[in-house]
Motif scaffolding. Structure first.
Motif, PDB file in Angstrom:
ATOM      1  N   ASP A  38       5.204  -0.217  12.220  1.00 38.36           N
ATOM      2  CA  ASP A  38       5.628   1.512  12.533  1.00 38.36           C
ATOM      3  C   ASP A  38       6.212   3.012  12.055  1.00 38.36           C
ATOM      4  O   ASP A  38       6.482   3.932  11.981  1.00 38.36           O
ATOM      5  CB  ASP A  38       6.181   1.613  13.775  1.00 38.36           C
ATOM      6  CG  ASP A  38       5.916   0.549  15.193  1.00 38.36           C
ATOM      7  OD1 ASP A  38       4.732   0.574  15.174  1.00 38.36           O
ATOM      8  OD2 ASP A  38       6.832  -0.372  15.372  1.00 38.36           O
ATOM      9  N   SER A  39       5.830   2.499  10.819  1.00 37.70           N
ATOM     10  CA  SER A  39       6.552   3.276   9.700  1.00 37.70           C
ATOM     11  C   SER A  39       6.330   4.597   9.213  1.00 37.70           C
ATOM     12  O   SER A  39       4.600   4.142   9.548  1.00 37.70           O
ATOM     13  CB  SER A  39       7.237   2.584   8.731  1.00 37.70           C
ATOM     14  OG  SER A  39       5.640   2.024   8.077  1.00 37.70           O
ATOM     15  N   GLN A  40       7.323   5.608   8.991  1.00 33.24           N
ATOM     16  CA  GLN A  40       6.503   6.702   8.895  1.00 33.24           C
ATOM     17  C   GLN A  40       7.024   7.566   7.108  1.00 33.24           C
ATOM     18  O   GLN A  40       7.275   5.680   6.958  1.00 33.24           O
ATOM     19  CB  GLN A  40       6.845   8.309   9.932  1.00 33.24           C
ATOM     20  CG  GLN A  40       6.888   7.821  10.903  1.00 33.24           C
ATOM     21  CD  GLN A  40       5.448   7.939  11.354  1.00 33.24           C
ATOM     22  OE1 GLN A  40       4.993   8.709  10.674  1.00 33.24           O
ATOM     23  NE2 GLN A  40       4.963   7.498  12.572  1.00 33.24           N
ATOM     24  N   THR A  41       6.838   8.438   7.071  1.00 35.93           N
ATOM     25  CA  THR A  41       7.295   8.942   5.273  1.00 35.93           C
ATOM     26  C   THR A  41       8.720   8.272   5.782  1.00 35.93           C
ATOM     27  O   THR A  41       9.561   8.343   6.221  1.00 35.93           O
ATOM     28  CB  THR A  41       7.283  10.484   5.298  1.00 35.93           C
ATOM     29  OG1 THR A  41       5.692  10.509   5.599  1.00 35.93           O
ATOM     30  CG2 THR A  41       7.585  10.367   3.774  1.00 35.93           C
ATOM     31  N   HIS A  42       9.247   7.251   4.362  1.00 38.78           N
ATOM     32  CA  HIS A  42      10.420   6.942   4.087  1.00 38.78           C
ATOM     33  C   HIS A  42      10.950   6.777   2.936  1.00 38.78           C
ATOM     34  O   HIS A  42      10.246   6.942   2.075  1.00 38.78           O
ATOM     35  CB  HIS A  42      10.401   5.104   4.658  1.00 38.78           C
ATOM     36  CG  HIS A  42       9.756   4.969   4.508  1.00 38.78           C
ATOM     37  ND1 HIS A  42      10.014   2.983   4.250  1.00 38.78           N
ATOM     38  CD2 HIS A  42       8.466   4.867   4.016  1.00 38.78           C
ATOM     39  CE1 HIS A  42       9.234   2.327   4.207  1.00 38.78           C
ATOM     40  NE2 HIS A  42       8.075   3.497   3.860  1.00 38.78           N
ATOM     41  N   VAL A  43      12.772   5.970   2.421  1.00 37.88           N
ATOM     42  CA  VAL A  43      12.269   6.241   1.026  1.00 37.88           C
ATOM     43  C   VAL A  43      12.508   4.244   1.038  1.00 37.88           C
ATOM     44  O   VAL A  43      12.639   3.789   2.084  1.00 37.88           O
ATOM     45  CB  VAL A  43      14.053   6.794   1.115  1.00 37.88           C
ATOM     46  CG1 VAL A  43      14.533   6.506  -0.239  1.00 37.88           C
ATOM     47  CG2 VAL A  43      14.016   8.310   1.366  1.00 37.88           C
ATOM     48  N   LYS A  92      13.992   3.964  -7.029  1.00 39.12           N
ATOM     49  CA  LYS A  92      13.350   4.680  -5.211  1.00 39.12           C
ATOM     50  C   LYS A  92      12.102   5.128  -5.762  1.00 39.12           C
ATOM     51  O   LYS A  92      12.099   6.212  -6.802  1.00 39.12           O
ATOM     52  CB  LYS A  92      14.620   4.727  -4.895  1.00 39.12           C
ATOM     53  CG  LYS A  92      15.973   4.116  -4.221  1.00 39.12           C
ATOM     54  CD  LYS A  92      16.936   5.368  -3.712  1.00 39.12           C
ATOM     55  CE  LYS A  92      18.104   4.335  -3.395  1.00 39.12           C
ATOM     56  NZ  LYS A  92      18.900   3.840  -2.768  1.00 39.12           N
ATOM     57  N   ALA A  93      11.631   5.438  -4.386  1.00 38.52           N
ATOM     58  CA  ALA A  93      10.742   6.091  -4.109  1.00 38.52           C
ATOM     59  C   ALA A  93      10.792   6.927  -2.648  1.00 38.52           C
ATOM     60  O   ALA A  93      10.867   6.278  -1.821  1.00 38.52           O
ATOM     61  CB  ALA A  93       9.497   5.112  -4.037  1.00 38.52           C
ATOM     62  N   ILE A  94       9.688   7.822  -2.073  1.00 43.12           N
ATOM     63  CA  ILE A  94       9.089   8.323  -1.451  1.00 43.12           C
ATOM     64  C   ILE A  94       8.282   8.408  -0.933  1.00 43.12           C
ATOM     65  O   ILE A  94       7.394   8.249  -1.588  1.00 43.12           O
ATOM     66  CB  ILE A  94       9.992  10.062  -1.076  1.00 43.12           C
ATOM     67  CG1 ILE A  94      11.073  10.373  -1.517  1.00 43.12           C
ATOM     68  CG2 ILE A  94       9.425  10.146   0.968  1.00 43.12           C
ATOM     69  CD1 ILE A  94      11.381  11.711  -0.917  1.00 43.12           C
ATOM     70  N   SER A  95       8.275   7.113   0.066  1.00 41.30           N
ATOM     71  CA  SER A  95       5.968   7.052   0.780  1.00 41.30           C
ATOM     72  C   SER A  95       6.208   7.223   2.009  1.00 41.30           C
ATOM     73  O   SER A  95       6.564   7.075   3.312  1.00 41.30           O
ATOM     74  CB  SER A  95       5.677   4.847   0.449  1.00 41.30           C
ATOM     75  OG  SER A  95       4.772   5.138   0.671  1.00 41.30           O
ATOM     76  N   MET A  96       4.479   7.605   2.350  1.00 34.31           N
ATOM     77  CA  MET A  96       3.948   7.669   3.632  1.00 34.31           C
ATOM     78  C   MET A  96       4.423   6.436   3.716  1.00 34.31           C
ATOM     79  O   MET A  96       3.422   5.059   2.899  1.00 34.31           O
ATOM     80  CB  MET A  96       2.453   8.136   3.284  1.00 34.31           C
ATOM     81  CG  MET A  96       2.320   9.510   3.276  1.00 34.31           C
ATOM     82  SD  MET A  96       0.770   9.966   2.339  1.00 34.31           S
ATOM     83  CE  MET A  96      -0.431   8.651   3.892  1.00 34.31           C
ATOM     84  N   ILE A 133       0.723  -1.597   0.091  1.00 35.76           N
ATOM     85  CA  ILE A 133      -0.096   0.085   0.156  1.00 35.76           C
ATOM     86  C   ILE A 133       0.619   1.866  -0.185  1.00 35.76           C
ATOM     87  O   ILE A 133       1.693   1.000   0.675  1.00 35.76           O
ATOM     88  CB  ILE A 133      -0.963  -0.072   0.783  1.00 35.76           C
ATOM     89  CG1 ILE A 133      -0.070  -0.155   1.981  1.00 35.76           C
ATOM     90  CG2 ILE A 133      -1.807  -1.025   0.666  1.00 35.76           C
ATOM     91  CD1 ILE A 133      -1.155  -0.397   3.755  1.00 35.76           C
ATOM     92  N   GLY A 134       0.920   2.789  -0.907  1.00 29.83           N
ATOM     93  CA  GLY A 134       1.582   3.531  -1.356  1.00 29.83           C
ATOM     94  C   GLY A 134       2.929   2.767  -1.916  1.00 29.83           C
ATOM     95  O   GLY A 134       2.857   1.549  -2.763  1.00 29.83           O
ATOM     96  N   PHE A 135       3.994   2.751  -1.824  1.00 27.84           N
ATOM     97  CA  PHE A 135       5.181   2.172  -2.076  1.00 27.84           C
ATOM     98  C   PHE A 135       5.560   0.902  -1.110  1.00 27.84           C
ATOM     99  O   PHE A 135       6.926   1.019  -0.738  1.00 27.84           O
ATOM    100  CB  PHE A 135       6.052   3.033  -2.684  1.00 27.84           C
ATOM    101  CG  PHE A 135       5.889   2.684  -4.015  1.00 27.84           C
ATOM    102  CD1 PHE A 135       5.586   2.131  -4.588  1.00 27.84           C
ATOM    103  CD2 PHE A 135       5.961   4.321  -4.727  1.00 27.84           C
ATOM    104  CE1 PHE A 135       5.593   1.325  -6.323  1.00 27.84           C
ATOM    105  CE2 PHE A 135       5.773   4.033  -6.035  1.00 27.84           C
ATOM    106  CZ  PHE A 135       5.646   3.095  -6.901  1.00 27.84           C
ATOM    107  N   ASN A 136       4.570   1.422   0.283  1.00 31.61           N
ATOM    108  CA  ASN A 136       5.249  -0.083   1.660  1.00 31.61           C
ATOM    109  C   ASN A 136       5.526  -1.566   0.813  1.00 31.61           C
ATOM    110  O   ASN A 136       4.360  -1.807   0.924  1.00 31.61           O
ATOM    111  CB  ASN A 136       4.585   0.230   2.653  1.00 31.61           C
ATOM    112  CG  ASN A 136       4.856   1.533   3.539  1.00 31.61           C
ATOM    113  OD1 ASN A 136       5.355   2.021   3.968  1.00 31.61           O
ATOM    114  ND2 ASN A 136       3.357   2.523   2.816  1.00 31.61           N
TER     115      ASN A 136
END
Ligand code: GLP
Length: 233
Positions: free
Chosen positions: A141-146, A170-174, A131-134
């Motif tokens: 527990d992840s917040q926004t990350h690369v 790569k992406a940045i995802s919530m 979901i998103g790019f997670n």
């Protein structure tokens, strides 16, 4: 989780738009938006409606690293084309995939998220349950990350690019925690390629190996699925 089975994406867009109008009537101010093919019918409903979004905020889930906002496959460009050109918001936020310091860009995005709690979050799902790019294995527990995109995500998103080697890696995802903080979540899935991920999300154990399975712990999730995506439920 509540499940609504629809005939096709068009009907899914209409069902989601009715849910969005309910949230707006209840005072929603910030919409969490997604890219991918699944939400397009909802954006079309929004565009064709007389609802004014110019006093609302939007926050997008993710952006590729290394694609400028005017690159046609960037998620900035996707949102302009499919929604914002026709229906501008007061302010629309997407992660900055061109930032020199990506870690800082991720922190800056968390600041934006803390100022704009998402009332209504739209999600698609990857065939691997992202979901998103997670991607599978991401901490709940992840917040926004690369993010390093997995081969399967690069492969499935290569259909939008001239060749596979043009797909960013790569992406940045919530993060998952950022998504779970949304008050209401709508997830779209269409087609048999999503059936396995939908089954694992709904019926499987809640595990970081299937990022979407965390939604079993969210109090207000509606799945909008066609028969093919729902086939294994
Ligand atoms: C991309 C996006 C996801 C989206 C997924 C599925 O990987 N980052 O947010 O959910 O694609 O896309 P589609 O709706 O086209 O199946």
């Amino acid at each position: 989780m509540k499940t609504i089975i629809v005939k096709n994406q068009l009907e899914g867009g209409k069902v989601a738009f009715d849910l969005l109008k309910e949230s707006l009537a209840a005072g929603a101010q910030t919409l969490g938006l997604a890219t991918g093919s699944s939400p397009i019918a909802l954006y079309q409903e929004m565009i064709e409606s007389d609802v004014d979004f110019s006093e609302l905020y939007s926050v997008n889930l993710d952006e590729y690293v290394g694609l400028a906002p005017d690159h046609e496959q960037s998620y900035h460009a996707f949102m302009q084309e499919h929604l914002f050109n026709a229906k501008p918001f007061k302010e629309s936020f997407l992660p900055d995939g061109m930032a020199e310091d990506l870690e800082q860009a991720a922190k800056d995005y968390d600041d934006i998220l803390s100022q704009h709690v998402i009332d209504f979050q739209i999600l698609g799902i990857g065939s691997n349950g992202h979901i998103g790019f997670n991607e599978p294995g991401t901490s709940f527990d992840s917040q926004t990350h690369v993010v390093d995109l997995t081969d399967s995500t690069i492969e499935s998103n290569s259909r939008f690019f001239a060749s596979r080697d043009q797909v960013p890696t790569k992406a940045i995802s919530m993060g998952i925690a950022s998504i779970m903080a949304a008050k209401t979540i709508i997830l779209f899935a269409y087609g048999d390629k999503k059936a396995d991920a939908i089954f694992k999300m709904v019926k499987g154990p809640v595990t970081e190996e299937v990022p979407a399975s965390v939604l079993q712990h969210h109090p207000d999730v509606t799945l909008i699925l066609d028969e093919a995506a729902a086939a294994k439920l």
